[in-house]
Design a protein around this motif. Structure first.
Motif, PDB file in Angstrom:
ATOM      1  N   THR A 155      22.111  37.237 -67.150  1.00 13.62           N
ATOM      2  CA  THR A 155      23.095  36.184 -67.427  1.00 13.62           C
ATOM      3  C   THR A 155      23.521  36.223 -68.889  1.00 13.62           C
ATOM      4  O   THR A 155      22.836  36.809 -69.733  1.00 13.62           O
ATOM      5  N   ILE A 201      26.503  33.049 -64.237  1.00 17.31           N
ATOM      6  CA  ILE A 201      26.418  31.584 -64.215  1.00 17.31           C
ATOM      7  C   ILE A 201      26.676  31.020 -62.805  1.00 17.31           C
ATOM      8  O   ILE A 201      25.964  30.121 -62.347  1.00 17.31           O
ATOM      9  N   GLU A 202      27.667  31.585 -62.116  1.00 15.34           N
ATOM     10  CA  GLU A 202      27.950  31.101 -60.762  1.00 15.34           C
ATOM     11  C   GLU A 202      26.759  31.351 -59.841  1.00 15.34           C
ATOM     12  O   GLU A 202      26.421  30.519 -59.001  1.00 15.34           O
ATOM     13  N   VAL A 241      23.662  31.453 -60.737  1.00 18.30           N
ATOM     14  CA  VAL A 241      22.617  30.485 -61.079  1.00 18.30           C
ATOM     15  C   VAL A 241      22.918  29.151 -60.402  1.00 18.30           C
ATOM     16  O   VAL A 241      22.035  28.541 -59.791  1.00 18.30           O
ATOM     17  N   LYS A 242      24.184  28.726 -60.452  1.00 15.00           N
ATOM     18  CA  LYS A 242      24.563  27.462 -59.796  1.00 15.00           C
ATOM     19  C   LYS A 242      24.193  27.496 -58.320  1.00 15.00           C
ATOM     20  O   LYS A 242      23.634  26.529 -57.798  1.00 15.00           O
ATOM     21  N   ARG A 243      24.503  28.600 -57.674  1.00 16.40           N
ATOM     22  CA  ARG A 243      24.186  28.701 -56.239  1.00 16.40           C
ATOM     23  C   ARG A 243      22.688  28.628 -55.997  1.00 16.40           C
ATOM     24  O   ARG A 243      22.220  27.965 -55.073  1.00 16.40           O
ATOM     25  N   GLN A 267      21.151  25.064 -55.886  1.00 16.39           N
ATOM     26  CA  GLN A 267      21.599  24.068 -54.909  1.00 16.39           C
ATOM     27  C   GLN A 267      20.476  23.545 -54.037  1.00 16.39           C
ATOM     28  O   GLN A 267      19.658  24.319 -53.536  1.00 16.39           O
ATOM     29  N   LEU A 300      21.530  25.810 -68.999  1.00 15.49           N
ATOM     30  CA  LEU A 300      21.747  24.568 -68.245  1.00 15.49           C
ATOM     31  C   LEU A 300      23.029  23.871 -68.690  1.00 15.49           C
ATOM     32  O   LEU A 300      23.721  23.271 -67.875  1.00 15.49           O
ATOM     33  N   VAL A 334      25.724  25.589 -66.808  1.00 11.05           N
ATOM     34  CA  VAL A 334      25.728  25.189 -65.398  1.00 11.05           C
ATOM     35  C   VAL A 334      26.250  23.761 -65.249  1.00 11.05           C
ATOM     36  O   VAL A 334      26.948  23.438 -64.290  1.00 11.05           O
ATOM     37  N   LEU A 366      22.279  17.704 -60.220  1.00 14.11           N
ATOM     38  CA  LEU A 366      23.394  18.652 -60.128  1.00 14.11           C
ATOM     39  C   LEU A 366      24.474  18.076 -59.214  1.00 14.11           C
ATOM     40  O   LEU A 366      24.156  17.383 -58.231  1.00 14.11           O
TER      41      LEU A 366
END
Ligand SMILES: Nc1nc2c(ncn2[C@@H]2O[C@H](COP(=O)(O)OP(=O)(O)OP(=O)(O)O)[C@@H](O)[C@H]2O)c(=O)[nH]1
Ligand SMILES: [Mg+2]
Ligand SMILES: [Zn+2]
Length: 291
Positions: free
Chosen positions: A140, A148-149, A151-153, A156, A174, A177, A207
Motif C-alpha cells: 500500500t 487503499i481500496e 484495504v477498505k474491502r 468490511q 486509517l 481509509v 467504518l
C-alpha cells in the motif's frame, strides 16, 4: 441496564459507545480487586450515573484477547509493516503473528510506503516468506493510493485491529481509509529511523459501510509469557499443516528424526526465515521456564 462497546480508554476512563454517543465511564472497584481490567473492544454493561457518564458494572465474555496491542473481541488482525523508514522487520511481524494465531484471528499483512521502493522485488521477497503460510500480503501507499481500496474491502463487516511498530504508517493508512478519522500522525526520526510513538491510545473507529477498526500505539517488543513449547508450532500455519506427518507426536521440529517440517524447510516449502524465528521463539519460551 444499558450495554455497549468500549471504543477508547484514556487515563482510567472508558468510553462506551451507545446510540446517544460515547458515555464516559469509570470501572467498578471490584474489577481491580479481581485483577481484571476492561479492554477497548469489550462489550460491557454500564450504569448511567449522570447524563453521558457512568460506571462499567460487567465485562461480557471475550471471544478474543490481545495484550499488545491491548484489545478484546477483534476478529481480524491487520499487521502493518513499512517497507522503508523504518525498514521491514520480519521477526517482529512473526512475533505478532504467533499471538494472532493463538487467538484464532484472521490475518492480513499490509506493507506500507510502497512509493519509497523503486521496484516490486522486495514485495515479492516478502510474499515468498508469507504465502506458504497462507497469509495475504498487500502493498500500500498513502502517497499514490495503491492498495487503499483493497484495504477498505478487507475491513468490511468485522472488527479489525491495526498492529505494528511505531512509524509503520497505521494511522496514516486509517486516515486514507476514513478521512473523517483525522488521526494524528508523526514523522519518523531521521536519526534513529524509528517512529515517535504518536498514537498513545487504542481507539475503535466506525467504518461507513459497516465494520470497525482499532488504531493502536506502535510496539517494538513482544514476548511469549504464558506460552508452552508445545503450542508454538500450532501458531505457524505452515508448520502446523505438516506436524501430523512427523514421525513423533508432539514433535517440536527441532532435531527429531522423521520430522516432516524440517524436510519441508530443506525442500524450500517453508521459508527459512519463518523456521529460524520459530526455533528462536521456542528457545525463548524454554528459557522463560527455567527462571
Ligand atoms: N512515503 C510514505 N510515507 C508514509 C506512508 N504512510 C505513512 N507515511 C509516513 O510515515 C510516518 C509515520 O506514520 P504514522 O501513520 O504516524 O505511523 P503509525 O504507525 O501510526 O505510528 P505510531 O502511532 O507511532 O505507532 C509519517 O511521517 C507518515 O507521513 C506512505 O505510504 N508513504
Ligand atoms: Mg499512529
Ligand atoms: Zn516435526
Amino acid at each position: 441496564m444499558p450495554e455497549g462497546r468500549i471504543v477508547r480508554a484514556v487515563s482510567g476512563f472508558y468510553y462506551v459507545r451507545s446510540s446517544e454517543g460515547d458515555v464516559q465511564c469509570r470501572a467498578r472497584g471490584i474489577f481491580k480487586k479481581k485483577k481484571e481490567s476492561p479492554l477497548v473492544g469489550d462489550r460491557v454493561t454500564y450504569e448511567e450515573t449522570d447524563p453521558m457518564e457512568g460506571v462499567v458494572t460487567r465485562i461480557h465474555p471475550r471471544s478474543t484477547e490481545l495484550l499488545r496491542p491491548p484489545v478484546a473481541n477483534v476478529e481480524q488482525a491487520v499487521v502493518v509493516g513499512s517497507l522503508r523508514q523504518p525498514g521491514f522487520q520480519p521477526e517482529l511481524l512473526d512475533r505478532f503473528l504467533v499471538h494472532a494465531e493463538r487467538e484464532g484471528l484472521e490475518v492480513l499483512i499490509l506493507l506500507t510506503k510502497r512509493d519509497l521502493l523503486e521496484d516490486g522485488d522486495e514485495v515479492e521477497r516478502i510474499r515468498a516468506i508469507y504465502a506458504p503460510a497462507g497469509y495475504r500480503v498487500l502493498p500500500t501507499s498513502v502517497r499514490t493510493g495503491e492498495g487503499i481500496e483493497a484495504v477498505k474491502r478487507a475491513l468490511q463487516g468485522q472488527l479489525s485491529v491495526f498492529a505494528g511498530p511505531s512509524g509503520a504508517g497505521k494511522s496514516s493508512l486509517l486516515n486514507a481509509v476514513l478521512p473523517a478519522a483525522d488521526l494524528q500522525t508523526g514523522e519518523v526520526s531521521k536519526k534513529l529511523g524509528r517512529g515517535r510513538h504518536t498514537t498513545r491510545h487504542v481507539e475503535i473507529l466506525d467504518l461507513p459501510g459497516g465494520g470497525q477498526v482499532a488504531d493502536t500505539p506502535g510496539f517494538s517488543q513482544l514476548s511469549f509469557g504464558g506460552f508452552e513449547e508445545t503450542e508454538l508450532g500450532a501458531c505457524f500455519p505452515e508448520l502446523a499443516a505438516r506436524a501430523p506427518d512427523c514421525r513423533f507426536r508432539g514433535c517440536l521440529h527441532r532435531n527429531e528424526p522423521g520430522c516432516r517440517v524440517k524436510e519441508a524447510v530443506e525442500e524450500g516449502e517453508i521459508h527459512p526465515s519463518r523456521y529460524r524465528n520459530y526455533l528462536q521463539f521456542l528457545e525463548e519460551i524454554n528459557e522463560q521456564r527455567r527462571y
